[in-house]
Motif scaffolding. Sequence first.
Motif, PDB file in Angstrom:
ATOM      1  N   THR A  46       0.861  -1.181   0.000  1.00  0.00           N
ATOM      2  CA  THR A  46       0.000   0.000   0.000  1.00  0.00           C
ATOM      3  C   THR A  46       0.898   1.231   0.000  1.00  0.00           C
ATOM      4  O   THR A  46       2.116   1.109   0.081  1.00  0.00           O
ATOM      5  CB  THR A  46      -0.930   0.030   1.235  1.00  0.00           C
ATOM      6  OG1 THR A  46      -0.135   0.231   2.413  1.00  0.00           O
ATOM      7  CG2 THR A  46      -1.705  -1.274   1.372  1.00  0.00           C
ATOM      8  N   LYS A  47       0.303   2.409  -0.079  1.00  0.00           N
ATOM      9  CA  LYS A  47       1.115   3.626  -0.195  1.00  0.00           C
ATOM     10  C   LYS A  47       1.993   3.853   1.024  1.00  0.00           C
ATOM     11  O   LYS A  47       3.093   4.366   0.917  1.00  0.00           O
ATOM     12  CB  LYS A  47       0.200   4.833  -0.425  1.00  0.00           C
ATOM     13  CG  LYS A  47      -0.347   4.902  -1.847  1.00  0.00           C
ATOM     14  CD  LYS A  47      -0.893   6.264  -2.173  1.00  0.00           C
ATOM     15  CE  LYS A  47      -1.298   6.328  -3.651  1.00  0.00           C
ATOM     16  NZ  LYS A  47      -1.855   7.635  -4.016  1.00  0.00           N
ATOM     17  N   LYS A  48       1.503   3.480   2.214  1.00  0.00           N
ATOM     18  CA  LYS A  48       2.243   3.772   3.425  1.00  0.00           C
ATOM     19  C   LYS A  48       3.142   2.629   3.887  1.00  0.00           C
ATOM     20  O   LYS A  48       4.108   2.841   4.595  1.00  0.00           O
ATOM     21  CB  LYS A  48       1.280   4.143   4.561  1.00  0.00           C
ATOM     22  CG  LYS A  48       0.694   5.540   4.419  1.00  0.00           C
ATOM     23  CD  LYS A  48      -0.206   5.912   5.570  1.00  0.00           C
ATOM     24  CE  LYS A  48       0.557   6.250   6.816  1.00  0.00           C
ATOM     25  NZ  LYS A  48      -0.316   6.759   7.889  1.00  0.00           N
ATOM     26  N   ARG A  49       2.800   1.388   3.507  1.00  0.00           N
ATOM     27  CA  ARG A  49       3.602   0.281   4.012  1.00  0.00           C
ATOM     28  C   ARG A  49       3.451  -0.988   3.195  1.00  0.00           C
ATOM     29  O   ARG A  49       2.558  -1.097   2.368  1.00  0.00           O
ATOM     30  CB  ARG A  49       3.244  -0.016   5.468  1.00  0.00           C
ATOM     31  CG  ARG A  49       1.812  -0.470   5.687  1.00  0.00           C
ATOM     32  CD  ARG A  49       1.529  -0.597   7.159  1.00  0.00           C
ATOM     33  NE  ARG A  49       1.775   0.657   7.825  1.00  0.00           N
ATOM     34  CZ  ARG A  49       2.154   0.767   9.099  1.00  0.00           C
ATOM     35  NH1 ARG A  49       2.348  -0.299   9.817  1.00  0.00           N
ATOM     36  NH2 ARG A  49       2.346   1.940   9.653  1.00  0.00           N
TER      37      ARG A  49
ATOM     38  N   ASP B 214      -5.459  12.502   4.597  1.00  0.00           N
ATOM     39  CA  ASP B 214      -6.204  13.347   3.661  1.00  0.00           C
ATOM     40  C   ASP B 214      -6.735  12.547   2.476  1.00  0.00           C
ATOM     41  O   ASP B 214      -7.837  12.826   1.978  1.00  0.00           O
ATOM     42  CB  ASP B 214      -5.330  14.509   3.166  1.00  0.00           C
ATOM     43  CG  ASP B 214      -4.050  14.036   2.488  1.00  0.00           C
ATOM     44  OD1 ASP B 214      -3.556  12.946   2.849  1.00  0.00           O
ATOM     45  OD2 ASP B 214      -3.549  14.741   1.594  1.00  0.00           O
ATOM     46  N   GLN B 215      -5.991  11.526   2.050  1.00  0.00           N
ATOM     47  CA  GLN B 215      -6.449  10.693   0.934  1.00  0.00           C
ATOM     48  C   GLN B 215      -7.646   9.838   1.337  1.00  0.00           C
ATOM     49  O   GLN B 215      -8.573   9.635   0.546  1.00  0.00           O
ATOM     50  CB  GLN B 215      -5.316   9.810   0.429  1.00  0.00           C
ATOM     51  CG  GLN B 215      -4.257  10.561  -0.351  1.00  0.00           C
ATOM     52  CD  GLN B 215      -3.289   9.622  -1.058  1.00  0.00           C
ATOM     53  OE1 GLN B 215      -3.628   8.488  -1.375  1.00  0.00           O
ATOM     54  NE2 GLN B 215      -2.085  10.111  -1.288  1.00  0.00           N
ATOM     55  N   VAL B 216      -7.615   9.323   2.568  1.00  0.00           N
ATOM     56  CA  VAL B 216      -8.749   8.533   3.057  1.00  0.00           C
ATOM     57  C   VAL B 216     -10.004   9.394   3.087  1.00  0.00           C
ATOM     58  O   VAL B 216     -11.071   9.001   2.580  1.00  0.00           O
ATOM     59  CB  VAL B 216      -8.472   7.971   4.473  1.00  0.00           C
ATOM     60  CG1 VAL B 216      -9.717   7.286   5.035  1.00  0.00           C
ATOM     61  CG2 VAL B 216      -7.315   6.974   4.435  1.00  0.00           C
ATOM     62  N   GLU B 217      -9.884  10.608   3.652  1.00  0.00           N
ATOM     63  CA  GLU B 217     -11.040  11.507   3.751  1.00  0.00           C
ATOM     64  C   GLU B 217     -11.560  11.889   2.365  1.00  0.00           C
ATOM     65  O   GLU B 217     -12.774  11.934   2.131  1.00  0.00           O
ATOM     66  CB  GLU B 217     -10.649  12.771   4.535  1.00  0.00           C
ATOM     67  CG  GLU B 217     -10.311  12.505   5.991  1.00  0.00           C
ATOM     68  CD  GLU B 217     -11.471  11.896   6.751  1.00  0.00           C
ATOM     69  OE1 GLU B 217     -12.574  12.474   6.712  1.00  0.00           O
ATOM     70  OE2 GLU B 217     -11.281  10.834   7.370  1.00  0.00           O
ATOM     71  N   LYS B 218     -10.641  12.143   1.437  1.00  0.00           N
ATOM     72  CA  LYS B 218     -11.036  12.523   0.078  1.00  0.00           C
ATOM     73  C   LYS B 218     -11.803  11.396  -0.601  1.00  0.00           C
ATOM     74  O   LYS B 218     -12.849  11.619  -1.225  1.00  0.00           O
ATOM     75  CB  LYS B 218      -9.794  12.884  -0.744  1.00  0.00           C
ATOM     76  CG  LYS B 218     -10.097  13.319  -2.182  1.00  0.00           C
ATOM     77  CD  LYS B 218      -8.813  13.633  -2.930  1.00  0.00           C
ATOM     78  CE  LYS B 218      -9.096  14.015  -4.391  1.00  0.00           C
ATOM     79  NZ  LYS B 218      -7.848  14.293  -5.135  1.00  0.00           N
ATOM     80  N   LYS B 219     -11.308  10.156  -0.462  1.00  0.00           N
ATOM     81  CA  LYS B 219     -11.962   9.012  -1.109  1.00  0.00           C
ATOM     82  C   LYS B 219     -13.304   8.688  -0.449  1.00  0.00           C
ATOM     83  O   LYS B 219     -14.230   8.214  -1.118  1.00  0.00           O
ATOM     84  CB  LYS B 219     -11.034   7.802  -1.097  1.00  0.00           C
ATOM     85  CG  LYS B 219      -9.842   7.950  -2.032  1.00  0.00           C
ATOM     86  CD  LYS B 219      -8.989   6.703  -2.072  1.00  0.00           C
ATOM     87  CE  LYS B 219      -7.749   6.892  -2.929  1.00  0.00           C
ATOM     88  NZ  LYS B 219      -8.039   7.215  -4.332  1.00  0.00           N
ATOM     89  N   ILE B 220     -13.399   8.927   0.837  1.00  0.00           N
ATOM     90  CA  ILE B 220     -14.700   8.721   1.511  1.00  0.00           C
ATOM     91  C   ILE B 220     -15.700   9.768   1.036  1.00  0.00           C
ATOM     92  O   ILE B 220     -16.867   9.463   0.744  1.00  0.00           O
ATOM     93  CB  ILE B 220     -14.530   8.771   3.050  1.00  0.00           C
ATOM     94  CG1 ILE B 220     -13.772   7.525   3.532  1.00  0.00           C
ATOM     95  CG2 ILE B 220     -15.888   8.856   3.744  1.00  0.00           C
ATOM     96  CD1 ILE B 220     -13.440   7.537   5.015  1.00  0.00           C
ATOM     97  N   ASN B 221     -15.238  11.015   0.922  1.00  0.00           N
ATOM     98  CA  ASN B 221     -16.131  12.110   0.511  1.00  0.00           C
ATOM     99  C   ASN B 221     -16.610  11.965  -0.934  1.00  0.00           C
ATOM    100  O   ASN B 221     -17.754  12.303  -1.263  1.00  0.00           O
ATOM    101  CB  ASN B 221     -15.438  13.465   0.695  1.00  0.00           C
ATOM    102  CG  ASN B 221     -15.251  13.823   2.157  1.00  0.00           C
ATOM    103  OD1 ASN B 221     -16.027  13.375   3.010  1.00  0.00           O
ATOM    104  ND2 ASN B 221     -14.234  14.612   2.466  1.00  0.00           N
ATOM    105  N   ASN B 222     -15.732  11.446  -1.836  1.00  0.00           N
ATOM    106  CA  ASN B 222     -16.157  11.301  -3.238  1.00  0.00           C
ATOM    107  C   ASN B 222     -16.774   9.936  -3.543  1.00  0.00           C
ATOM    108  O   ASN B 222     -17.120   9.635  -4.686  1.00  0.00           O
ATOM    109  CB  ASN B 222     -14.999  11.600  -4.209  1.00  0.00           C
ATOM    110  CG  ASN B 222     -13.876  10.575  -4.128  1.00  0.00           C
ATOM    111  OD1 ASN B 222     -14.055   9.449  -3.687  1.00  0.00           O
ATOM    112  ND2 ASN B 222     -12.679  10.968  -4.570  1.00  0.00           N
TER     113      ASN B 222
END
Length: 240
Positions: free
Chosen positions: A105-108, A202-210
């Motif tokens: 994944t992006k972080k690990r 911020d990516q998690v929040e963005k994907k949840i919002n869209n």
Amino acid sequence: MSSEISSVIKIEFNDNNLLSSLFGTADRNIHLLEKLNNVSIDYKGNIVKIEGKKNAVEETKLTLQKLFEDAKKGYEIDDEKIRDTKSFLTLDKSNESKPDLFIQTKKRKIIARSLNQKKYFHLLNNKSIVFAIGPAGTGKTYLAVAKAISCLQKGTIKKMILSRPAVEAGEKLGFLPGDLKEKVDPFLRPIYDALYEMMPFDQVEKKINNGTIEIAPIAFMRGRTLEDCYIILDEAQNTS
């Protein structure tokens, strides 16, 4: 054939104060490593000599170095710690050449840490529907979320749906403040935790919002038609 070649390696440790913790009382840890890896270990001061078959010597060296780093961090070096470290290093080495035994994944990078997790990884990669049953803390939700995020990043799915039965444990949903999302969020907290471990906040929040990532209680999933989605149903034992 190379594993049969006899080899000798010397390691120098830079902190004598940690050697008693590393070696154990009456060299207990040294003797356990000798038995586990079928090698001979001698030391003089802070210099350790390992002798045995080439592969076993290399593995013992890596294990000792990892245990030394753990001792620096204040971990107790005991039989269980030694066996776990040896097991993890072996898995890491074998997993590097087997792409189906880790998820990026992006972080690990998430690596299988047990035989059952290896089986779980294999099933996630090869089956359309997978049931994972096991005690709390064994990685059922965590690994499923990791696989879903990996598929989303690769573009093999368009949407990720994470669902959980909103089963109450003493507290009633109606007593919680806020709208529907705010009422069910406490029940879905383990899924959020896994998401934030693997993607920037911020990516998690963005994907949840869209709507790319949708988190919803199972009660609201009935009758929906879903296409190109990765669906995770957590705590499925609580469904009817």
